[in-house]
Design a protein around this motif. Sequence first.
Motif, PDB file in Angstrom:
ATOM      1  N   VAL A 318       4.468 -13.538   6.065  1.00  0.00           N
ATOM      2  CA  VAL A 318       4.950 -12.472   6.950  1.00  0.00           C
ATOM      3  C   VAL A 318       6.303 -12.869   7.527  1.00  0.00           C
ATOM      4  O   VAL A 318       7.263 -12.098   7.529  1.00  0.00           O
ATOM      5  N   ARG A 370       5.060 -10.231  -0.930  1.00  0.00           N
ATOM      6  CA  ARG A 370       4.307  -9.000  -0.615  1.00  0.00           C
ATOM      7  C   ARG A 370       2.979  -8.977  -1.358  1.00  0.00           C
ATOM      8  O   ARG A 370       1.972  -8.503  -0.815  1.00  0.00           O
ATOM      9  N   ASN A 371       2.968  -9.488  -2.590  1.00  0.00           N
ATOM     10  CA  ASN A 371       1.686  -9.595  -3.302  1.00  0.00           C
ATOM     11  C   ASN A 371       0.730 -10.490  -2.522  1.00  0.00           C
ATOM     12  O   ASN A 371      -0.457 -10.186  -2.392  1.00  0.00           O
ATOM     13  N   VAL A 373       0.745 -11.186   0.722  1.00  0.00           N
ATOM     14  CA  VAL A 373       0.295 -10.492   1.939  1.00  0.00           C
ATOM     15  C   VAL A 373      -0.775  -9.464   1.584  1.00  0.00           C
ATOM     16  O   VAL A 373      -1.822  -9.379   2.229  1.00  0.00           O
ATOM     17  N   ALA A 374      -0.520  -8.690   0.532  1.00  0.00           N
ATOM     18  CA  ALA A 374      -1.445  -7.603   0.178  1.00  0.00           C
ATOM     19  C   ALA A 374      -2.803  -8.161  -0.261  1.00  0.00           C
ATOM     20  O   ALA A 374      -3.845  -7.652   0.156  1.00  0.00           O
ATOM     21  N   GLU A 375      -2.775  -9.194  -1.088  1.00  0.00           N
ATOM     22  CA  GLU A 375      -4.039  -9.668  -1.657  1.00  0.00           C
ATOM     23  C   GLU A 375      -4.755 -10.671  -0.760  1.00  0.00           C
ATOM     24  O   GLU A 375      -5.970 -10.600  -0.599  1.00  0.00           O
ATOM     25  N   ILE A 377      -4.012 -11.511   2.642  1.00  0.00           N
ATOM     26  CA  ILE A 377      -4.179 -11.178   4.059  1.00  0.00           C
ATOM     27  C   ILE A 377      -4.872  -9.824   4.212  1.00  0.00           C
ATOM     28  O   ILE A 377      -5.835  -9.693   4.953  1.00  0.00           O
ATOM     29  N   LEU A 378      -4.399  -8.827   3.479  1.00  0.00           N
ATOM     30  CA  LEU A 378      -4.975  -7.492   3.640  1.00  0.00           C
ATOM     31  C   LEU A 378      -6.209  -7.284   2.773  1.00  0.00           C
ATOM     32  O   LEU A 378      -6.938  -6.314   2.959  1.00  0.00           O
ATOM     33  N   GLY A 379      -6.429  -8.170   1.803  1.00  0.00           N
ATOM     34  CA  GLY A 379      -7.636  -8.058   0.985  1.00  0.00           C
ATOM     35  C   GLY A 379      -7.612  -6.917  -0.011  1.00  0.00           C
ATOM     36  O   GLY A 379      -8.663  -6.409  -0.406  1.00  0.00           O
ATOM     37  N   LEU A 380      -6.410  -6.507  -0.431  1.00  0.00           N
ATOM     38  CA  LEU A 380      -6.339  -5.470  -1.456  1.00  0.00           C
ATOM     39  C   LEU A 380      -6.702  -6.078  -2.815  1.00  0.00           C
ATOM     40  O   LEU A 380      -6.528  -7.277  -3.024  1.00  0.00           O
ATOM     41  N   PRO A 381      -7.206  -5.240  -3.731  1.00  0.00           N
ATOM     42  CA  PRO A 381      -7.623  -5.792  -5.025  1.00  0.00           C
ATOM     43  C   PRO A 381      -6.436  -6.355  -5.797  1.00  0.00           C
ATOM     44  O   PRO A 381      -5.305  -5.885  -5.630  1.00  0.00           O
ATOM     45  N   LYS A 382      -6.696  -7.365  -6.596  1.00  0.00           N
ATOM     46  CA  LYS A 382      -5.636  -8.001  -7.376  1.00  0.00           C
ATOM     47  C   LYS A 382      -5.092  -7.009  -8.404  1.00  0.00           C
ATOM     48  O   LYS A 382      -5.854  -6.311  -9.070  1.00  0.00           O
ATOM     49  N   GLY A 383      -3.760  -6.938  -8.476  1.00  0.00           N
ATOM     50  CA  GLY A 383      -3.143  -6.025  -9.429  1.00  0.00           C
ATOM     51  C   GLY A 383      -3.393  -6.464 -10.867  1.00  0.00           C
ATOM     52  O   GLY A 383      -3.534  -7.642 -11.148  1.00  0.00           O
TER      53      GLY A 383
END
Lengths: 384, 320
Positions: A318, A370-371, A373-375, A377-383
């Motif tokens: 961040v 950003r990947n 942070v997204a994956e 920290i935010l727990g978004l699914p892996k691209g």
Amino acid sequence: MDLAYTPEEEDFRARLRTWLAGVLPALPPKPSPDDWPARRAYDLGWQRMLYDAGYAGLHWPVDAGGRGATPTQHLIYLEETEKAGAPYVGANFVGLLHAGPTIASEGSAGQRARWLPPVLRGEEVWCQGFSEPGAGSDLAALRTRAWRDGDDYVVSGSKIWTSHAEVADWCELLVRTDPGARKHRGITWLAMPMDAPGITVRPLRTLAGSTEFAEVFLDEVRVPVANRVGAENDGWRVTMVTLSYERGTAFVGEVVACRRVLAEVAREARKNGRWDDAALRRRLGRLNAEFRALWRLTQWNVSEAQGTGGVPGVGGSVFKLSYSHARQELFDAAAEVLGPEALDQGRQWTLDRLSSLSYTIAAGTSQIQRNIVAERILGLPKGR
Amino acid sequence: MDFRLTDDQRALRQGIRELLEGRFGREELRAALGRAERRGGATDGKHPEGGQVLDRRLWRELGAAGFFALRLAEAEGGVGQGLPEAVLAFEEAGRVLLPGPLIATHLAAGAVAGAATGEVVVTSVGAGLVEWLDEADVVRGNAAGAEPLASVDPLTPLHRLPASTDRRPGGGELRAPWPPDTLLASLLTAAEQLGSAARTCETAVQHARTREQFGQPIGAFQAVQHLCAGMLVRVEVARAAVYAASVTADPVDIAAARLLADEAAVRGARDCLQVHGGMGFTWESDVHLHLKRAWIRTHRAGEATQGEEELADDLVAGTV
């Protein structure tokens, strides 16, 4: 939420200030940026002064020869040395901030005794051989090969973006020892002596015109097996232990410096009349908000690191995303203040503007950050 | 130095979060929205049905929980907490879009009878606008000649003031210092913006995890991931600035916090709307409520241009 420093922390700051005020005026003049041997000598000399005064390896554990300082003391150290105009860590960077901590954490007793004291005393310089032409953001795709031959590894391949390669004594090197394994699994960490036969260093010129780093070509370079830190094929984990040892202090000095530059830019604008432009004033005002916030975020991350005993923080990505962008904005704004004068590469702000372009690329591009942070920290699914 | 929240601060935040989740969840939010719309005369600010939009019982419950008396000394019947605690409370209010002149009533505690306990709703005259003029029991400042406008946020009724009755001393050029209450209002507004920004970030992430297109959650696409990452970065940078300003109460720190929190809230709501796609453009989604409230908050107690000028002045004042 307590932003006040403890009496012990203030005492640490006061003693450091006193020491800096005493030694800095006696420093030799800074060497030319192109004179690498002189830069090495200057940086090592400063490290030796830190060692003699008890400030070397401030954030290293005591059993590794460090001072075991808290993250907050480290923050104070970086803030005060920057404010006092002390030399940067320079050629000591990899030794003090990466290879050294890696050896301290993962090395054998013998390896620690061999490699750590010379780093602390300012006697040996390390460089980093991680990235390759084909392995940048995807570092684990590295292909420099090493195979066993008796008591040696024989290493062939090439590394890139290696700072201080021309003047380094050692290189912390990641090599592939098992090409059949999944890419993160077949990597090994080696300490390579830079005077070994088969090493060719070719300086790389940056867009700013200087040679800040180099390509390193390895042609059957022999590295003793005894120079391996950690187990064979365990090098990825060995490296990540240190890379994730983020105490929130990575850019402390730079944020302090940016805030000083921002004030200088504002004063320059007042002097040359551009301050009358409300849009420019507001642009500088917004940058003031951003750098003030980045300083507070630093204090936040350091407090978190202190509270968790230095466990990897998620704040690093961040911070880096925000800081690297703000730094580029700062020197773009400086260029607006300078007007046509910004085209003069003899000006420090112009050089800084050019070098700021690396900040959104080096040590993890903003896209990779950003990947993360997204994956993570935010727990978004892996691209996919 | 330990910038982290203390255990007491965590407990306070948790207590307020639970209170608001229980008393002002999504159902209550939509019910309040319904009341605001049924009021009918929203566009002329009058109440043909005589209906109140504000939930007075909730207002008193907030009072009983110490929301308004949080910073009032215990000797005066308050909770005796400081600005950091108030910032945590208003952050929670911003998360759930709690309606009403919360900041004006909080700042009136101890000065206006009944404000501290939530018996009385207090509004104050701001920079060109007054919120909740028709429903407030007490108005601080001169609201003479105020005319209703069709507020973009149904849950923040607005009146506009005649020109030049509301400028702070000295006008735009001289930039006289803000009165203390205006500074506090700006900081608490920043706290609300921070809460809204954190909420829209979470909402966007939640949607991106569950909404599937092209056979996968849309959150697996980098284009969506990077929007969400940008939202979190703005939230965390603003959070550091807002919390620090609550500790120092320094005017320049507050200006910085406000600027970054305004941006985090407005851009966060915009990006959240984008992640929600077509549904984000509908009335039934709550995203637009965050965006509209965030827009309104940016006009409170000093706008961005003034904050930027103050921060610019600070650079040449040499206090950096």
